[in-house]
Design a protein around this motif. Structure first.
Motif, short mmCIF file in Angstrom:
data_model
loop_
_atom_site.label_atom_id
_atom_site.label_comp_id
_atom_site.label_asym_id
_atom_site.label_seq_id
_atom_site.Cartn_x
_atom_site.Cartn_y
_atom_site.Cartn_z
N UNK A 57 -45.88 35.61 -10.83
CA UNK A 57 -45.34 36.86 -11.39
C UNK A 57 -46.21 38.07 -11.02
N UNK A 58 -45.54 39.14 -10.58
CA UNK A 58 -46.17 40.43 -10.33
C UNK A 58 -45.26 41.53 -10.86
N UNK A 59 -45.86 42.68 -11.17
CA UNK A 59 -45.06 43.85 -11.52
C UNK A 59 -44.45 44.38 -10.23
N UNK A 60 -43.16 44.21 -10.06
CA UNK A 60 -42.48 44.65 -8.84
C UNK A 60 -41.85 46.01 -9.07
N UNK A 61 -42.20 46.95 -8.21
CA UNK A 61 -41.60 48.28 -8.23
C UNK A 61 -40.68 48.37 -7.02
N UNK A 62 -39.38 48.53 -7.26
CA UNK A 62 -38.41 48.56 -6.18
C UNK A 62 -37.29 49.53 -6.56
N UNK A 63 -37.34 50.73 -5.99
CA UNK A 63 -36.30 51.73 -6.22
C UNK A 63 -35.28 51.75 -5.09
N UNK A 64 -35.40 50.80 -4.16
CA UNK A 64 -34.47 50.73 -3.02
C UNK A 64 -33.29 49.82 -3.31
N UNK A 65 -33.49 48.91 -4.27
CA UNK A 65 -32.46 47.93 -4.64
C UNK A 65 -32.57 47.74 -6.16
N UNK A 66 -31.45 47.83 -6.85
CA UNK A 66 -31.49 47.75 -8.31
C UNK A 66 -30.38 46.84 -8.84
N UNK A 67 -30.69 46.14 -9.93
CA UNK A 67 -29.63 45.50 -10.71
C UNK A 67 -29.53 46.25 -12.03
N UNK A 68 -28.68 45.78 -12.93
CA UNK A 68 -28.43 46.60 -14.12
C UNK A 68 -29.69 46.79 -14.95
N UNK A 69 -30.54 45.75 -15.02
CA UNK A 69 -31.72 45.87 -15.87
C UNK A 69 -32.82 46.68 -15.21
N UNK A 70 -33.08 46.46 -13.93
CA UNK A 70 -34.13 47.25 -13.27
C UNK A 70 -33.71 48.72 -13.18
N UNK A 71 -32.41 48.97 -13.10
CA UNK A 71 -31.92 50.35 -13.13
C UNK A 71 -32.29 51.02 -14.45
N UNK A 72 -31.98 50.37 -15.56
CA UNK A 72 -32.30 50.93 -16.87
C UNK A 72 -33.80 51.03 -17.08
N UNK A 73 -34.55 50.02 -16.64
CA UNK A 73 -36.01 50.07 -16.75
C UNK A 73 -36.58 51.25 -15.97
N UNK A 74 -36.08 51.45 -14.76
CA UNK A 74 -36.58 52.53 -13.90
C UNK A 74 -36.31 53.89 -14.54
#
Length: 286
Positions: free
Chosen positions: A76-93
């Motif tokens: 596990x790592x903290x992944x920062x990815x603003x190039x590809x998003x799903x519903x949860x990473x979108x809301x988190x971002x």
């Protein structure tokens, strides 16, 4: 947090190979860090009373929808990815950027800190601490003072969801991390048992209306969690609320549209097309 329902979706995605930066338990590309800083700098030029959740949600539309963007490493790592998003990473971002603006923090390191605090229980980076179920996310972020689940007025929240959570522990093969670390299944199961039996008021999908009651219950920029009757799950999708003239709409990372989008259909019409969706819970950033 990665919602378990999304983790079962298998997509073949062609991605552009970019240099990846790894710092301790953190992974990102230069493009990601530059974009975060640019978004925050542009936001600083906006009026002070800007609705930041809505602002950043709209700044991040038309980004490709990609599932499993957090499932790319063996550890596990903290992944920062603003190039590809799903519903949860979108809301988190969107939420992490909003916290930066509300607290006058404009560095990439500030964004990463808030993203870590949002994604993991107590901000501690590990797979078992990642908030896989959105009910866990709500509870942990409420304890941290980031959000509240209003549930008012009562005329809107007329139904009750009783949780029976076991999806991850009963579908281990769908989670590479659990396959590789079978000893973690017990900890995931404990989380599920702690959630099971809890009850939460929600707005039934057939009652969502463009009326004063619902204008009071749901504000622009609120996080919408869609409840589901799928066995073993609490929610199946999340997004960000926005009112249009014709009613409530959802800003979301859409598997259907294959990108982040301001859904053209009202929430009412959208949810009628999804039989497993039962209603919505509302979460508000403090």
């Amino acid at each position: 947090m990665r919602h378990p329902f999304l983790s079962i979706i298998s997509l073949a995605v062609a991605t552009v190979m970019l240099p990846v930066v790894q710092a301790r338990a953190q992974q990102y590309t230069k493009k990601d860090s530059v974009k975060v800083v640019a978004l925050l700098n542009e936001a600083r030029q906006q009026p002070a009373d800007t609705n930041w959740m809505l602002y950043f949600a709209r700044q991040l539309t038309d980004i490709p929808y990609v599932a499993k963007t957090l499932e790319v490493n063996s550890e596990e790592q903290l992944i920062v990815n603003l190039r590809q998003l799903d519903c949860t990473t979108y809301v988190e971002t969107v939420t992490a950027l909003t916290l930066c603006m509300k607290r006058n923090r404009y560095e990439f390191s500030d964004y990463c800190r808030y993203l870590r605090l949002l994604r993991y229980r107590g901000g501690e980076v590990s797979y078992v601490n990642r908030l896989h179920y959105f009910t866990s996310w709500i509870a942990d972020k409420t304890c941290m003072g980031f959000v509240v689940e209003p549930n008012k007025p009562k005329e809107a929240f007329t139904a009750t969801q009783t949780l029976k959570i076991n999806y991850m522990s009963t579908h281990v093969k769908q989670y590479p991390m659990l396959v590789g670390h079978p000893d973690w299944v017990e900890q995931i199961s404990e989380t599920e048992q702690n959630l099971t039996g809890r009850t939460f008021p929600y707005i039934p999908k057939g009652e969502i209306a463009n009326t004063e009651v619902f204008w009071d219950a749901i504000q622009d920029g609120d996080i919408i969690a869609i409840c589901t009757n799928k066995e073993g799950l609490d929610t199946s999708h999340i997004g960000i609320a926005v009112w249009h003239v014709d009613g409530l709409h959802l800003l979301n990372a859409s598997q259907i549209h294959k990108k982040t989008i301001e859904e053209p259909m009202t929430m009412y019409n959208y949810m009628q097309k999804h039989p497993s969706q039962t209603g919505i819970r509302v979460i508000r950033l403090l």
